[in-house]
Design an enzyme around this catalytic site. Structure first.
Site, mmCIF file in Angstrom:
data_model
loop_
_atom_site.group_PDB
_atom_site.id
_atom_site.type_symbol
_atom_site.label_atom_id
_atom_site.label_comp_id
_atom_site.label_asym_id
_atom_site.label_seq_id
_atom_site.Cartn_x
_atom_site.Cartn_y
_atom_site.Cartn_z
ATOM 1 C CB ILE A 168 11.797 30.363 28.479
ATOM 2 C CG1 ILE A 168 12.965 30.307 27.501
ATOM 3 C CG2 ILE A 168 11.775 31.696 29.227
ATOM 4 C CD1 ILE A 168 14.317 30.501 28.127
ATOM 5 C CG ASP A 169 6.599 30.179 29.493
ATOM 6 O OD1 ASP A 169 7.001 31.300 29.849
ATOM 7 O OD2 ASP A 169 5.829 29.997 28.540
#
Length: 396
Positions: A168-169
């Protein structure tokens, strides 16, 4: 790739992973990145230890090469003035501050656009900038839970699991980078800046495109399937004498190669396995027959036989195995980038090359506030002005 973004300057108001990954990518493509950090501690990731290298969190070191660190306290009016002055001169500003926070400080897009009409202003948030959760905090594992990624990750007889990689990051950082590049390209045509936004939540929903497509198109709600890809077979792990391997036969030709490697030619014409649909329907039987052979082999032996037959197969490597892998070395993915404060520093290169050239790795992650004076001098501050800012603790 050294000169692709040469001449582009970036003001980096990010920390942790998503934002720093975006700005590191800009630096890798040649941009000059000024990383603004709190003078009294800097990016939170500096202190995410253990593990650490020379007292600095290794996550910080993985996301902040090719940057210059500027110590500025934006909680102080004088510090905010410094950011305004820098924003008036740079090409790009990237921040990962909660929506509304910079606007409340007079550092929103509209505020800074008035100072610099060519500014590309990229805002990274957790849940986006509108909606009921816009101001909620969010981190990679939480967003994996929120967007359903954890519901399809792990084995069906065990609790949901998060993907171990910060998908996600780093994915959000990548989308922010792509959006920033597109805005820079648009500026070449229009001469005007733009506001780019990306969020962890949007990245997670986008990564679920196939699963959401299955639901919207066929009403299928996917569950956890471990290492099995449900629509193809064999496409999963198989036990070996000492560990396991992953075999991915995505078509009939590759399935035949698997059978050839394991000396099971009869399976190719077996009515239960003659096509992918049949192999998926009869996966348990096929898995047992293949594993009866792979379990007699070591992982190394199994991979060697598969490669010789042209079948896709890999050992399930650990981190140290990846680091030592000859193919990883052949592609130059691990590179030395030493600095006086990081004499043994090594970093992972970008997974892309242009005309045979990979990233422009110029400098290791900086010491906190190591470049404050040099960057303020670039912005036009006199030595006396810098001294006054330091005296009131606006800069460090």
């Amino acid at each position: 790739m050294t000169d692709i973004l040469k001449g582009v300057t970036v003001l980096d108001l990010t920390q942790n992973v998503a934002g720093p990954f975006c700005t590191q990518l800009l630096g890798d493509f040649g941009a000059e990145v000024f990383k603004v950090e709190r003078p009294d501690g800097g990016d939170d990731a500096r202190k995410w230890v253990p593990p650490a290298t020379h007292g600095i969190g290794t996550i910080f070191l993985s996301m902040n090469r090719n940057k210059r660190s500027v110590g500025v306290d934006i909680a102080l009016p004088e510090g905010r003035d410094v950011v305004r002055r820098l924003a008036g001169k740079v090409d790009v500003l990237v921040h990962s501050v909660r929506p509304g926070s910079l606007e409340a400080r007079g550092l929103g897009y509209d505020d800074l656009k008035a100072l610099n009409a060519r500014l590309i202003y990229c805002a990274i948030s957790a849940f986006g900038e509108t909606g009921p959760l816009a101001r909620d905090p969010g981190y990679d594992p939480l967003i994996q839970a929120f967007t359903g990624i954890m519901s399809v990750t792990g084995h069906p007889d065990r609790p949901p699991a998060r993907a171990g990689v910060s998908i996600i990051d780093m994915g959000t950082g990548l989308w922010a980078f792509i959006g920033t590049l597109a805005a820079l390209y648009q500026r070449q045509q229009t001469g005007k800046g733009a506001r780019v936004s990306a969020s962890l939540m949007e990245t997670g929903v986008n990564w679920m495109s196939i699963f959401l497509g299955n639901y919207m198109g066929a009403g299928v709600i996917a569950g956890r399937s471990g290492d099995v890809t449900l629509m193809t077979s064999p496409y999963e792990s198989f036990k070996t004498r000492d560990s396991a391997v992953l075999i991915t036969a995505g078509n009939d030709k590759l399935f035949a190669a698997v059978c050839r490697a394991l000396e099971l030619p009869g399976l190719v014409v077996d009515p239960r396995f003659v096509g992918n649909t049949e192999r998926v329907e009869n996966r348990p039987q096929l898995h047992a027959l293949l594993e009866a052979r792979t379990s007699r082999l070591s992982s190394t032996e199994c991979v060697a036989l598969m490669r010789e037959a042209g079948a896709p197969c890999s050992a399930i490597n650990t981190v140290d195995g990846v680091h030592a892998n000859e193919q990883v070395a052949a592609m130059g993915m691990i590179r030395a980038l030493p600095a006086p404060h990081l004499p043994d520093f090594r970093t992972v290169d970008l997974p892309v090359s242009i005309d045979g050239e990979k990233a422009s790795l110029r400098s290791a992650p900086p010491r906190l506030a190591a470049d404050t004076d040099a960057v303020l001098d670039w912005a036009g501050y006199s030595a006396a002005e810098i001294a006054a800012l330091r005296a009131c603790k606006a800069v460090g």
